[in-house]
Design an enzyme around this catalytic site. Structure first.
Site, PDB file in Angstrom:
ATOM      1  N   GLY A  57       0.816  -1.211   0.000  1.00  0.00           N
ATOM      2  CA  GLY A  57       0.000   0.000   0.000  1.00  0.00           C
ATOM      3  C   GLY A  57       0.846   1.255   0.000  1.00  0.00           C
ATOM      4  N   GLU A  99       9.835   2.002  -2.735  1.00  0.00           N
ATOM      5  CA  GLU A  99       9.261   1.938  -4.085  1.00  0.00           C
ATOM      6  C   GLU A  99       8.647   3.302  -4.396  1.00  0.00           C
ATOM      7  OE1 GLU A  99       5.759  -0.470  -4.369  1.00  0.00           O
ATOM      8  OE2 GLU A  99       5.797  -0.544  -6.548  1.00  0.00           O
ATOM      9  N   ASP A 132       5.716  -9.576  -9.662  1.00  0.00           N
ATOM     10  CA  ASP A 132       4.725  -8.716  -9.014  1.00  0.00           C
ATOM     11  C   ASP A 132       3.305  -9.134  -9.423  1.00  0.00           C
ATOM     12  OD1 ASP A 132       4.153  -6.840  -7.127  1.00  0.00           O
ATOM     13  OD2 ASP A 132       4.621  -5.084  -8.327  1.00  0.00           O
ATOM     14  N   ASP A 133       2.887  -8.762 -10.626  1.00  0.00           N
ATOM     15  CA  ASP A 133       1.497  -9.016 -11.060  1.00  0.00           C
ATOM     16  C   ASP A 133       1.479  -9.426 -12.534  1.00  0.00           C
ATOM     17  OD1 ASP A 133      -0.062  -7.990  -8.638  1.00  0.00           O
ATOM     18  OD2 ASP A 133       1.314  -6.349  -9.077  1.00  0.00           O
TER      19      ASP A 133
HETATM   20 ZN   LIG Z   1       3.930  -6.089  -4.882  1.00  0.00          ZN
END
Ligand SMILES: [Zn+2]
Length: 361
Positions: free
Chosen positions: A180, A210, A288-289
């Site tokens: 988040g 990040e 990651d995704d």
């Molecule tokens: Zn992540």
């Protein structure tokens, strides 16, 4: 030229891999999503896959976190039933196995899976665990699950989710994660939860360095006891923090395409992974995704080799770094290290050795 590229793609695909940073909610088959959207008449275009794609995958979006996270908001509406969740999880593991990922740590947030339909978060976690073990039995892959807490969720809810993870340590769950907005929501309020996670024995990984500066990495390590940092690509901006991560042997879960799509990195050619490896950080390469970013781990390895030019020995090192920072008990982690050291060739075929036999592993 084309042949060379094809050879690299084939070599990388057959390479045994480890992914330590992959979100379940960003690893869903688009074909299945289309089927669910049609069946449940979800409020997204369902004419065909291309109509649905921009709602669940990065296409022509601006490189911002908001655009990227917007896909997760849409995806929450697809968790319609235990059967659908089971299928989505099973397919996510199957797809990793098809890319020759042999060891996967898949993270998920029970609240994301349960919120829209009001399922119990504990039940959702148990469905994920059961589905993963079904997939592990069917495919050549070992999976550990990480429960993700979200910084902007109310603390009592984070506590509830963390307790779900604590109760399932050693029964499918291997780690706790915090994700988040690290700019607006600092780490400190989560300290008691992560202290307990450490006492329980869970591995700890925190998304940090990040969106925010390198200080987020320090917070992750000192306030949340992180063994690994998700991304952490801004670590090199601060020499004291660099010193800290060296002392602590912190591992970094770098996700190349994701960083470009969220605008963390503006040009792939200048991704900090190269410098992180140069100074000897324990950097690893992850997806990651994959379904949101439309990439596989093989693709990410290709970017590292062809765009970042890290060279195969450094790529091999990232995989060994991943093995040595897996959330496993020490003896099993050592087994993983030895297994991968034996499996990974010392050179790719273009460097003079054919890894063709690897397709069998
Ligand atoms: Zn992540």
């Amino acid at each position: 030229m084309k042949e060379r590229r094809e050879q690299i793609v084939a070599d990388l695909k057959s390479l045994p891999k480890i992914d330590l940073h992959r979100h379940l909610e960003g690893s869903l088959r688009l074909e299945t999503l289309l089927e669910i959207a049609r069946k449940y008449r979800l409020n997204v275009p369902t004419k065909d896959l291309e109509a649905l794609r921009p709602f669940v995958q990065v296409t022509n979006d601006p490189p911002t976190h908001e655009a990227f996270l917007g896909k997760f908001e849409v995806l929450r509406h697809f968790y319609r039933s235990p059967e659908m969740i089971d299928r989505l999880v099973y397919e996510a593991v199957a797809d990793a196995a098809a890319d020759h990922v042999k060891y996967l740590e898949l993270r998920f947030s029970p609240q994301a899976l349960s919120r829209v339909r009001g399922f119990s978060m504990a039940d959702a976690a148990d469905w994920v665990i059961a589905s993963v073990s079904r997939a592990e039995a069917d495919f050549d892959i070992q999976v550990g699950l990480i429960v993700t807490l979200v910084r902007h969720d109310p603390l009592p809810q984070a506590q509830q989710v963390a307790e779900i993870a604590f109760a399932r340590f050693g029964k499918g769950i291997v780690g706790l994660d915090l994700a988040g907005d690290e700019v607006k929501f600092p780490s400190r309020p989560f300290t008691p939860l992560f202290k307990e996670a450490r006492e329980v024995g869970l591995g700890i990984t925190v998304h940090a360095g990040e969106w925010a500066s390198a200080f987020g990495v320090r917070e992750a390590i000192l306030d949340l006891f992180a063994n690994r940092v998700g991304h952490g690509v801004r670590t090199l901006e601060n020499s004291e923090i660099l010193q800290l991560v060296r002392e602590r042997q912190t591992a970094f879960e770098v996700c190349l395409t994701s960083n470009l799509q969220t605008g963390v990195v503006h040009e792939m050619d200048h991704h900090p992974l190269v410098d992180m490896l140069d100074v000897g950080l324990l950097a690893t390469i992850n997806t990651d995704d994959p379904s949101i970013s439309n990439c596989t781990l093989s693709d990410e390895y290709e970017i590292a080799l062809e765009q970042l030019k890290i060279g195969y020995p450094a790529l091999r090192q990232t995989i060994m770094n991943a093995a040595s920072s897996a959330f496993l008990p020490p003896a099993k982690r050592q087994d993983l290290i030895e297994r991968f050291d034996g499996l990974l060739p010392t050179a790719l075929s273009l460097d003079g050795r054919s890894p063709a036999s690897l397709s069998q592993v």
